[in-house]
Design a protein around this motif. Sequence first.
Motif, short mmCIF file in Angstrom:
data_model
loop_
_atom_site.label_atom_id
_atom_site.label_comp_id
_atom_site.label_asym_id
_atom_site.label_seq_id
_atom_site.Cartn_x
_atom_site.Cartn_y
_atom_site.Cartn_z
N ALA A 67 12.04 -7.93 1.67
CA ALA A 67 10.59 -7.93 1.86
C ALA A 67 9.91 -7.01 0.86
O ALA A 67 10.22 -5.82 0.79
CB ALA A 67 10.26 -7.47 3.29
N ASP A 68 8.98 -7.58 0.08
CA ASP A 68 8.24 -6.79 -0.91
C ASP A 68 7.02 -7.60 -1.32
O ASP A 68 6.75 -8.66 -0.76
CB ASP A 68 9.12 -6.46 -2.11
N SER A 69 6.29 -7.13 -2.32
CA SER A 69 5.16 -7.90 -2.81
C SER A 69 5.66 -9.17 -3.45
O SER A 69 6.77 -9.22 -4.02
CB SER A 69 4.33 -7.09 -3.82
N SER A 70 4.86 -10.23 -3.40
CA SER A 70 5.28 -11.52 -3.95
C SER A 70 5.56 -11.43 -5.44
O SER A 70 6.46 -12.08 -5.96
CB SER A 70 4.21 -12.57 -3.67
N GLY A 71 4.77 -10.59 -6.15
CA GLY A 71 4.99 -10.43 -7.58
C GLY A 71 6.32 -9.79 -7.89
O GLY A 71 7.03 -10.20 -8.82
N THR A 72 6.68 -8.78 -7.11
CA THR A 72 7.98 -8.12 -7.30
C THR A 72 9.13 -9.08 -7.00
O THR A 72 10.11 -9.14 -7.75
CB THR A 72 8.09 -6.88 -6.38
N LEU A 73 8.98 -9.85 -5.94
CA LEU A 73 10.03 -10.81 -5.57
C LEU A 73 10.21 -11.87 -6.64
O LEU A 73 11.33 -12.24 -6.99
CB LEU A 73 9.69 -11.47 -4.23
N LEU A 74 9.09 -12.36 -7.19
CA LEU A 74 9.16 -13.34 -8.27
C LEU A 74 9.94 -12.79 -9.45
O LEU A 74 10.82 -13.47 -10.00
CB LEU A 74 7.75 -13.73 -8.71
N THR A 75 9.63 -11.57 -9.83
CA THR A 75 10.33 -10.94 -10.96
C THR A 75 11.82 -10.84 -10.70
O THR A 75 12.64 -11.12 -11.58
CB THR A 75 9.75 -9.54 -11.24
N SER A 116 -12.04 7.66 0.06
CA SER A 116 -10.81 7.22 -0.62
C SER A 116 -10.44 5.82 -0.13
O SER A 116 -10.70 5.48 1.02
CB SER A 116 -9.65 8.19 -0.36
N ILE A 117 -9.83 5.04 -1.04
CA ILE A 117 -9.49 3.66 -0.74
C ILE A 117 -8.03 3.40 -1.06
O ILE A 117 -7.55 3.79 -2.13
CB ILE A 117 -10.36 2.68 -1.56
N ALA A 118 -7.32 2.73 -0.16
CA ALA A 118 -5.97 2.25 -0.44
C ALA A 118 -6.12 0.80 -0.89
O ALA A 118 -6.68 -0.03 -0.17
CB ALA A 118 -5.09 2.33 0.80
N LEU A 119 -5.64 0.50 -2.09
CA LEU A 119 -5.80 -0.83 -2.67
C LEU A 119 -4.52 -1.25 -3.36
O LEU A 119 -3.96 -0.51 -4.17
CB LEU A 119 -6.94 -0.82 -3.69
N ALA A 120 -4.05 -2.45 -3.03
CA ALA A 120 -2.85 -2.96 -3.70
C ALA A 120 -3.17 -3.31 -5.14
O ALA A 120 -4.31 -3.64 -5.49
CB ALA A 120 -2.34 -4.20 -2.96
N GLY A 121 -2.17 -3.23 -6.00
CA GLY A 121 -2.34 -3.56 -7.41
C GLY A 121 -2.71 -5.02 -7.59
O GLY A 121 -2.53 -5.85 -6.68
N GLY A 122 -3.21 -5.37 -8.75
CA GLY A 122 -3.67 -6.73 -9.01
C GLY A 122 -2.59 -7.78 -8.96
O GLY A 122 -2.87 -8.96 -8.70
N SER A 123 -1.34 -7.40 -9.21
CA SER A 123 -0.24 -8.36 -9.17
C SER A 123 0.19 -8.67 -7.74
O SER A 123 0.96 -9.61 -7.50
CB SER A 123 0.97 -7.84 -9.96
N VAL A 124 -0.29 -7.88 -6.78
CA VAL A 124 0.01 -8.08 -5.36
C VAL A 124 -1.07 -9.01 -4.80
O VAL A 124 -2.26 -8.77 -5.01
CB VAL A 124 0.00 -6.74 -4.61
N GLU A 164 -3.55 3.32 -5.59
CA GLU A 164 -2.95 2.00 -5.80
C GLU A 164 -1.59 1.93 -5.10
O GLU A 164 -0.76 2.82 -5.22
CB GLU A 164 -2.77 1.71 -7.29
N GLN A 165 -1.38 0.82 -4.37
CA GLN A 165 -0.14 0.65 -3.61
C GLN A 165 0.63 -0.57 -4.10
O GLN A 165 0.05 -1.52 -4.63
CB GLN A 165 -0.47 0.49 -2.12
N ASP A 166 1.95 -0.53 -3.91
CA ASP A 166 2.84 -1.59 -4.42
C ASP A 166 2.83 -2.86 -3.59
O ASP A 166 3.16 -3.93 -4.09
CB ASP A 166 4.28 -1.08 -4.51
N ASN A 167 2.49 -2.75 -2.31
CA ASN A 167 2.44 -3.93 -1.45
C ASN A 167 1.53 -3.65 -0.27
O ASN A 167 1.07 -2.53 -0.05
CB ASN A 167 3.84 -4.37 -0.99
N VAL A 168 1.26 -4.70 0.51
CA VAL A 168 0.30 -4.58 1.60
C VAL A 168 0.77 -3.63 2.70
O VAL A 168 -0.04 -2.95 3.34
CB VAL A 168 -0.03 -5.98 2.16
N SER A 169 2.06 -3.55 2.92
CA SER A 169 2.58 -2.65 3.95
C SER A 169 2.28 -1.20 3.62
O SER A 169 1.97 -0.39 4.50
CB SER A 169 4.09 -2.85 4.12
N LYS A 170 2.34 -0.87 2.33
CA LYS A 170 2.05 0.51 1.91
C LYS A 170 0.56 0.81 2.03
O LYS A 170 0.18 1.96 2.26
CB LYS A 170 2.56 0.73 0.49
N VAL A 171 -0.28 -0.20 1.84
CA VAL A 171 -1.72 -0.01 2.06
C VAL A 171 -1.96 0.35 3.53
O VAL A 171 -2.68 1.30 3.85
CB VAL A 171 -2.52 -1.28 1.70
#
Length: 280
Positions: free
Chosen positions: A66-74, A138-146, A187-194
Motif C-alpha cells: 500500500a502506497d501512493s499510486s505513483g510510487t506503486l507505478l514506479t 498550516s496545510i498537509a498536502l500530498a505531492g502532485g504525483s499523488v 508535503e506528504q508522500d501519500n494520502v494516509s500521511k496527510v
Amino acid sequence: MKKRFLAAALVLCMTAGLGACGGTEETNTEPEEIQVFIAASLNTVMTELAEKYKEEHPEVKIVYNADSSGTLLTQIEEGYACDIFFSAAQKQMDQLEQDGLVMEGTRRNVVNNQVVLLTLKDSETKVTGLNNLQEAKSIALAGGSVPVGKYTRQALVNMGILPQAEDVSKITTQEVSEALGGVEISEQDNVSKVLTAVTEGACEVGTTYYSDTYGYEDKVKILETVGYDLTGDVIYPICRVKNQEADKAQEEAAQDFLEYVLSDEAKEVFENYYFDTNVE
C-alpha cells in the motif's frame, strides 16, 4: 529473483492449514501467493475484503503493498513482482497500459471517491473551505504525483486560485504555497500521511478522500466535500499486471481475487467505507 517491496508493504498473510486425508496428518502445501499493489486510501477496505475472501479461499496468500499510486507505478516499472494493481487515479493506470504491462481485458473501474478538506474536531481554524484556504496556519498536502494531491491542485486551478497548467500534477508545493500567500505547507508522500498529519495535530487542515474519514468520525471534521465539477471524477481502476514470474496457479488466483473485488459482495463493503460504487 523476485524483487520485494518490504519497507512500505502491508502484508496480510492469508494462510490456513489444509486438513490431510483421514484427518490424522497435516499437509505442507504452500499457499498460492499473489502480490496486490493498492493505493494507500484503499488500505482499510481492502484488508476487510481480503479477510472475507480468506473465508472461502484459505489456500491463497495475499500480500498487499500500500502506497501512493505513483510510487506503486514506479515499482512495477522497475520490475517489482506484482499481480494486481489497484490505482487511485486513471493517470497511473494509463501509463501502465502504455508500458504494455496491463493484462488485456482485465482493466476495470471499481469505485469513485471524493476529495475532502478536513481538520480536527475541536479545531478553531478560520478555514471553511478551499476558497479561504490561505487562512490556514498550516496545510498537509500530498505531492502532485499523488492522486489526491493532483485532484486538490485541479480544484484550485478550476477555482482560479492556481493558474492554468497543462499538467496540474507538476505544480509544485512551493507554487501552491505562494498562490495562497505563503502559507506553510507540509508535503506528504501519500494520502494516509496527510490524514496522520492532521489527526496528530501537525497540520491545521489537509485534503484527503472522503473514504479516509472512516473510523475517524469522532476525531476529524469535514470542512468541505469538494465537488466533481472542481476535481473531476475520482475513479479507482484495477487490472491484472503482466508478471513474468507467475505460474498458471498464481495467475488463476489473481484472476479470481480480481473478480471478487468486482463482485456485488465487495461493492457492499466498499459502500460501508464511504466509496461510491456507481461507476461505469
